[in-house]
Design an enzyme around this catalytic site. Structure first.
Site, PDB file in Angstrom:
ATOM      1  N   HIS A 137     -34.018  34.172  -8.629  1.00 28.32           N
ATOM      2  CA  HIS A 137     -32.628  34.263  -7.933  1.00 28.32           C
ATOM      3  C   HIS A 137     -31.652  33.396  -8.606  1.00 28.32           C
ATOM      4  CE1 HIS A 137     -35.366  35.541  -4.255  1.00 28.32           C
ATOM      5  NE2 HIS A 137     -35.629  36.235  -5.315  1.00 28.32           N
ATOM      6  N   TYR A 173     -25.551  38.558   0.887  1.00 27.58           N
ATOM      7  CA  TYR A 173     -26.982  38.006   1.252  1.00 27.58           C
ATOM      8  C   TYR A 173     -27.452  36.877   0.022  1.00 27.58           C
ATOM      9  CZ  TYR A 173     -31.694  37.033   1.370  1.00 27.58           C
ATOM     10  OH  TYR A 173     -33.007  36.536   1.634  1.00 27.58           O
ATOM     11  N   ASP A 220     -29.919  42.632  -4.796  1.00 34.15           N
ATOM     12  CA  ASP A 220     -30.291  42.608  -3.289  1.00 34.15           C
ATOM     13  C   ASP A 220     -29.399  43.056  -2.742  1.00 34.15           C
ATOM     14  OD1 ASP A 220     -31.944  43.086  -1.108  1.00 34.15           O
ATOM     15  OD2 ASP A 220     -32.732  41.116  -1.041  1.00 34.15           O
ATOM     16  N   HIS A 222     -29.911  43.785   0.630  1.00 31.00           N
ATOM     17  CA  HIS A 222     -30.387  43.178   2.005  1.00 31.00           C
ATOM     18  C   HIS A 222     -29.830  44.257   3.107  1.00 31.00           C
ATOM     19  CE1 HIS A 222     -32.314  39.856   4.255  1.00 31.00           C
ATOM     20  NE2 HIS A 222     -32.811  39.773   2.814  1.00 31.00           N
ATOM     21  N   GLU A 246     -31.965  46.624  -4.796  1.00 30.21           N
ATOM     22  CA  GLU A 246     -33.050  46.353  -3.915  1.00 30.21           C
ATOM     23  C   GLU A 246     -32.591  46.611  -2.383  1.00 30.21           C
ATOM     24  OE1 GLU A 246     -34.515  42.680  -4.439  1.00 30.21           O
ATOM     25  OE2 GLU A 246     -35.213  42.310  -2.266  1.00 30.21           O
ATOM     26  N   ARG A 293     -41.808  47.896  -3.056  1.00 31.16           N
ATOM     27  CA  ARG A 293     -41.736  46.020  -2.718  1.00 31.16           C
ATOM     28  C   ARG A 293     -42.359  45.542  -1.643  1.00 31.16           C
ATOM     29  NH1 ARG A 293     -38.668  42.803  -4.817  1.00 31.16           N
ATOM     30  NH2 ARG A 293     -38.054  41.734  -2.846  1.00 31.16           N
ATOM     31  N   HIS A 322     -42.460  41.646  -2.915  1.00 32.16           N
ATOM     32  CA  HIS A 322     -41.593  40.450  -2.071  1.00 32.16           C
ATOM     33  C   HIS A 322     -42.457  39.257  -2.456  1.00 32.16           C
ATOM     34  CE1 HIS A 322     -39.880  38.893   1.873  1.00 32.16           C
ATOM     35  NE2 HIS A 322     -38.832  39.055   0.960  1.00 32.16           N
ATOM     36  N   ASP A 326     -40.960  32.666   2.101  1.00 33.41           N
ATOM     37  CA  ASP A 326     -41.472  32.757   3.317  1.00 33.41           C
ATOM     38  C   ASP A 326     -42.851  33.799   2.799  1.00 33.41           C
ATOM     39  OD1 ASP A 326     -40.055  34.988   2.612  1.00 33.41           O
ATOM     40  OD2 ASP A 326     -39.310  35.101   4.730  1.00 33.41           O
ATOM     41  N   GLU A 349     -41.400  39.333  -7.925  1.00 35.70           N
ATOM     42  CA  GLU A 349     -40.534  38.491  -7.292  1.00 35.70           C
ATOM     43  C   GLU A 349     -41.237  36.987  -7.362  1.00 35.70           C
ATOM     44  OE1 GLU A 349     -38.830  38.961  -3.348  1.00 35.70           O
ATOM     45  OE2 GLU A 349     -37.166  37.789  -3.856  1.00 35.70           O
TER      46      GLU A 349
HETATM   47 MG    MG Z   1     -35.097  41.484  -0.556  1.00 28.47          MG
END
Ligand code: MG
Length: 416
Positions: A137, A173, A220, A222, A246, A293, A322, A326, A349
């Site tokens: 990113h 985002y 993305d 989001h 995305e 994803r 993804h 997290d 990713e």
């Molecule tokens: Mg995303």
């Protein structure tokens, strides 16, 4: 709990002796991992069950409901055990129960690999590529800042970069906004869709000018657009040849994805918010996605993931799993086992974990020259140091504090 054994004889005396959830937050985001122990001292498995926003619910589901169904079983019966966990709740699983299921499922695959002396990707059919192309990113408050970051990633060897731009108020985002961006509105730190639709093509025009034609670019949304807005955005980005766009619309409206994809000149990548195998399969076979994803723990682990990936392969859909901060490093290793073995692979990713995470999870995969390579160790090749994990207790409501302020300038809540 009285453990019902299946009506077939176990091949040997190996049994599951304990199943428990471990929560740790070495980088801030609470990670949930399930450890499955067996009657063979030293033979255990780890699985990712990270639903960071509801980690305590997942841990309780593992310890109170799912784990007791597995103790006493032979760890080889992965399909039967995971099906029993799924069926025994009667109501089919949502993301909390799917993550609990995934923790057990992945741990059983880890054990299977360790028993065989093989990495899990060999159990899935073996490698179909040397390494896994990843994207990272690049985000900034201004286009210049975002593109500086993109250039730094390219210098590190990345060939795929997701670019996010801030802007007034909350900002897009994944990128920092400018506080007080809408001073004459009830919520000056809001996010405005028209500002976003105007800024996004300018960002990618600048990106192509500065980064050249060969770098693969992603973006993305989001989940913040309506289907028509998504089509407007996708068409405005056509000249910049994105590898994918995305999460263009919210999961509540995924039945509209086929029409968005049909009208979009840019490949559509969706799936991280899906908590149902049926919903994921529908996206693939009804033409809703170019790239699937999955957040693999949220749909129940490796067992359902490998089936969905086989479906994707047959129907010409590719993967882009993804994997931000997290997901635990165990989950990253599970993704890699699929990525490296499926011909449907598209992109992966990636996240660069901090030192503390590497200490808690020895064997955490590391990106080199824009590639991740799965461990050749038996199982997933990622371990968990529980003493180190204990030093990083989770904090409650991290995500909720942010989500409560994701609003439009008029004060209405927006998808976080
Ligand atoms: Mg995303």
């Amino acid at each position: 709990m009285p453990q019902a054994q299946p009506p077939w004889p176990a091949r040997d005396k190996l049994r599951v002796t304990a199943v428990r959830a471990i929560v740790t937050a070495p980088e801030g985001a609470p990670l949930v991992v399930v450890r499955v122990d067996t009657s063979d001292p030293g033979l255990y498995g780890l699985g990712c069950a990270t639903f960071t926003q509801r980690y305590a619910a997942v841990a309780a589901a593992v310890d109170e409901h799912v784990g007791p169904l597995v103790v006493g079983r032979h760890p080889a019966d992965i399909e039967d055990i995971t099906r029993l966990i799924h069926y025994s709740s009667y109501w089919r699983n949502g993301p909390v129960l799917n993550n609990a299921l995934s923790g057990v499922d992945q741990a059983l695959w880890d054990i299977a690999g360790k028993r065989a002396g093989m990495p899990v990707y060999e159990l899935l059919g073996g490698r179909s590529r040397s390494a896994v192309e990843v994207y990272s990113h690049a985000s900034g408050a201004t286009p210049a800042e975002a593109l500086d970051r993109a250039e730094a990633l390219i210098a590190e060897g990345y060939r795929h970069v997701r670019i996010q731009l801030g802007g007034p108020g909350l900002g897009t985002y994944g990128a920092p906004g400018t506080r007080g961006g809408y001073p004459r509105s009830p919520f000056p730190d809001g996010w405005d869709v028209n500002q976003y639709l105007a800024d996004a093509p300018k960002l990618f025009e600048a990106a192509r000018e500065r980064l050249g034609a060969k770098i693969s670019l992603m973006h993305d949304v989001h989940s913040r657009l309506t289907p028509k807005q998504a089509i407007v955005l996708a068409r405005s980005l056509e000249p910049y040849r994105l590898s994918f766009l995305e999460d263009v619309i919210a999961p509540e409206h995924y039945h509209r994805l086929p029409e968005v994809r049909e009208a979009s000149p840019v490949p559509i990548a969706v799936g991280e918010q899906i908590g149902s195998v049926t919903d994921a399969a529908r996206l693939v076979h009804e033409g809703g996605v170019d790239l699937l994803r999955l957040h693999t723990s949220s749909i129940g682990g490796l067992t359902p993931t490998r089936k969905l990936v086989a479906l994707a392969e047959l129907l010409g859909v590719r993967t882009a799993f993804h994997s931000p901060g997290d997901i635990s490093p165990v989950g990253v290793a599970a993704n890699l086992a699929v990525d490296v073995s499926t011909p449907a692979f598209g992109y992966q990713e990636s996240h660069t974990y901090n030192e503390a995470t590497h200490e808690v999870f020895p064997g955490t995969p590391v990106v080199r020259d824009g590639y991740l390579t799965p461990s050749p160790e038996p199982g997933f090749g990622v371990d968990l140091d529980e003493k180190a994990a204990d030093r990083f207790p989770p904090t409650k409501f991290l995500h909720e504090r942010w989500a409560a302020n994701v609003r439009r300038p008029d004060g209405g809540l927006e998808a976080p």
